[in-house]
Design a protein around this motif. Structure first.
Motif, PDB file in Angstrom:
ATOM      1  N   MET A   1      22.438  24.546  10.867  1.00 55.19           N
ATOM      2  CA  MET A   1      21.242  23.566   9.748  1.00 55.19           C
ATOM      3  C   MET A   1      20.815  23.479   8.692  1.00 55.19           C
ATOM      4  N   ILE A   2      20.550  25.273   8.291  1.00 61.56           N
ATOM      5  CA  ILE A   2      20.574  25.646   6.745  1.00 61.56           C
ATOM      6  C   ILE A   2      21.372  25.900   6.674  1.00 61.56           C
ATOM      7  N   ASN A   3      22.178  24.858   4.925  1.00 58.59           N
ATOM      8  CA  ASN A   3      23.194  25.719   4.352  1.00 58.59           C
ATOM      9  C   ASN A   3      23.270  26.878   3.216  1.00 58.59           C
ATOM     10  N   PRO A   4      24.168  27.823   4.291  1.00 59.90           N
ATOM     11  CA  PRO A   4      23.633  28.904   3.499  1.00 59.90           C
ATOM     12  C   PRO A   4      24.394  29.510   2.441  1.00 59.90           C
ATOM     13  N   ASP A   5      25.289  28.382   1.834  1.00 58.28           N
ATOM     14  CA  ASP A   5      25.789  28.489   0.161  1.00 58.28           C
ATOM     15  C   ASP A   5      23.992  27.743  -0.695  1.00 58.28           C
ATOM     16  N   TYR A   6      23.676  27.024  -0.199  1.00 59.49           N
ATOM     17  CA  TYR A   6      21.793  26.690  -1.004  1.00 59.49           C
ATOM     18  C   TYR A   6      20.885  26.497   0.379  1.00 59.49           C
ATOM     19  N   PRO A   7      20.909  27.416   0.725  1.00 59.51           N
ATOM     20  CA  PRO A   7      19.844  27.901   1.540  1.00 59.51           C
ATOM     21  C   PRO A   7      18.705  26.829   1.053  1.00 59.51           C
ATOM     22  N   LEU A   8      17.933  27.367  -0.580  1.00 59.83           N
ATOM     23  CA  LEU A   8      17.079  26.436  -0.584  1.00 59.83           C
ATOM     24  C   LEU A   8      16.827  24.747  -1.064  1.00 59.83           C
ATOM     25  N   ALA A   9      18.046  24.621  -1.313  1.00 57.08           N
ATOM     26  CA  ALA A   9      17.964  23.602  -1.344  1.00 57.08           C
ATOM     27  C   ALA A   9      17.745  22.591   0.141  1.00 57.08           C
ATOM     28  N   SER A  10      18.568  23.945   1.561  1.00 54.75           N
ATOM     29  CA  SER A  10      17.754  23.077   2.662  1.00 54.75           C
ATOM     30  C   SER A  10      16.505  23.151   3.156  1.00 54.75           C
ATOM     31  N   TRP A  11      16.154  24.392   3.247  1.00 56.09           N
ATOM     32  CA  TRP A  11      14.737  24.745   3.072  1.00 56.09           C
ATOM     33  C   TRP A  11      13.656  23.578   2.544  1.00 56.09           C
ATOM     34  N   TYR A  12      13.883  23.997   1.141  1.00 55.32           N
ATOM     35  CA  TYR A  12      13.163  22.036   0.787  1.00 55.32           C
ATOM     36  C   TYR A  12      13.512  21.029   1.236  1.00 55.32           C
ATOM     37  N   LEU A  13      13.915  20.501   2.087  1.00 56.51           N
ATOM     38  CA  LEU A  13      14.501  18.789   2.868  1.00 56.51           C
ATOM     39  C   LEU A  13      13.913  19.718   4.128  1.00 56.51           C
ATOM     40  N   VAL A  14      14.009  20.888   4.639  1.00 54.49           N
ATOM     41  CA  VAL A  14      13.531  20.804   5.829  1.00 54.49           C
ATOM     42  C   VAL A  14      11.816  21.549   5.284  1.00 54.49           C
ATOM     43  N   ILE A  15      11.154  21.501   4.665  1.00 61.22           N
ATOM     44  CA  ILE A  15       9.378  21.670   4.283  1.00 61.22           C
ATOM     45  C   ILE A  15       9.529  20.060   4.253  1.00 61.22           C
ATOM     46  N   ALA A  16      10.195  19.505   3.366  1.00 59.14           N
ATOM     47  CA  ALA A  16       9.298  18.547   2.381  1.00 59.14           C
ATOM     48  C   ALA A  16       9.622  17.566   3.686  1.00 59.14           C
ATOM     49  N   THR A  17      10.721  17.061   4.308  1.00 54.87           N
ATOM     50  CA  THR A  17      10.672  16.178   5.114  1.00 54.87           C
ATOM     51  C   THR A  17       9.460  16.732   6.171  1.00 54.87           C
ATOM     52  N   THR A  18       9.298  17.580   7.261  1.00 52.21           N
ATOM     53  CA  THR A  18       8.098  17.856   8.352  1.00 52.21           C
ATOM     54  C   THR A  18       7.600  17.489   7.932  1.00 52.21           C
ATOM     55  N   PHE A  19       6.752  17.591   6.819  1.00 53.33           N
ATOM     56  CA  PHE A  19       5.478  18.259   6.191  1.00 53.33           C
ATOM     57  C   PHE A  19       5.111  16.379   5.664  1.00 53.33           C
ATOM     58  N   PHE A  20       6.304  15.464   5.149  1.00 52.26           N
ATOM     59  CA  PHE A  20       5.610  14.048   4.776  1.00 52.26           C
ATOM     60  C   PHE A  20       5.772  13.173   6.677  1.00 52.26           C
TER      61      PHE A  20
END
Length: 133
Positions: A1-20
């Motif tokens: 699920m988390i993209n190994p090439d862009y982990p920061l971008a993937s994690w941002y989307l996971v955290i922001a989406t879950t929070f909102f």
């Protein structure tokens, strides 16, 4: 699920989406007046049907956008437009909340929320134009 090439971008989307989803979209969709009370809004007397209707519509729209954003988690580079959408929504929410703070028409929680939207905005813009470039 988390993209190994862009982990920061993937994690941002996971955290922001879950929070909102948890803090805004689902509560507005299913219990808009309860959500409003949690955030310190005064609930008007009388017919609340329009208030509930608009709250549920906003919750449905937010949930739909968050669903679209979640699709970008595995491959954020190919879905960079999602970061544009997040920064646009966040920027507009900053303006809306600042306007409410200036006019003193919102509870303190909504004024504090400006910081949440600012963080979402800054990270979305930074990831879009630095990390994913």
């Amino acid at each position: 699920m988390i993209n190994p090439d862009y982990p920061l971008a993937s994690w941002y989307l996971v955290i922001a989406t879950t929070f909102f989803v948890v803090v805004i979209a689902l509560p507005l969709l299913f219990a808009p007046l309860t959500w409003a009370k949690w955030f310190g809004w005064k609930i008007p007397e009388g017919n609340k049907d329009l208030t509930v209707y608009f709250g549920r519509c906003l919750g449905a729209a937010a949930l739909s956008m968050l669903f679209a954003v979640a699709h970008g988690i595995p491959d954020p580079k190919s879905h960079h437009i999602l970061f544009d959408m997040v920064s646009l929504v966040s920027g507009l929410m900053i303006i809306i909340h600042v306007w409410g703070a200036i006019r003193k028409t919102q509870p303190l929680s909504e004024t504090i929320e400006i910081a949440v939207w600012a963080v979402a905005f800054v990270f979305a813009v930074w990831i879009r134009f630095s990390v994913l470039s």
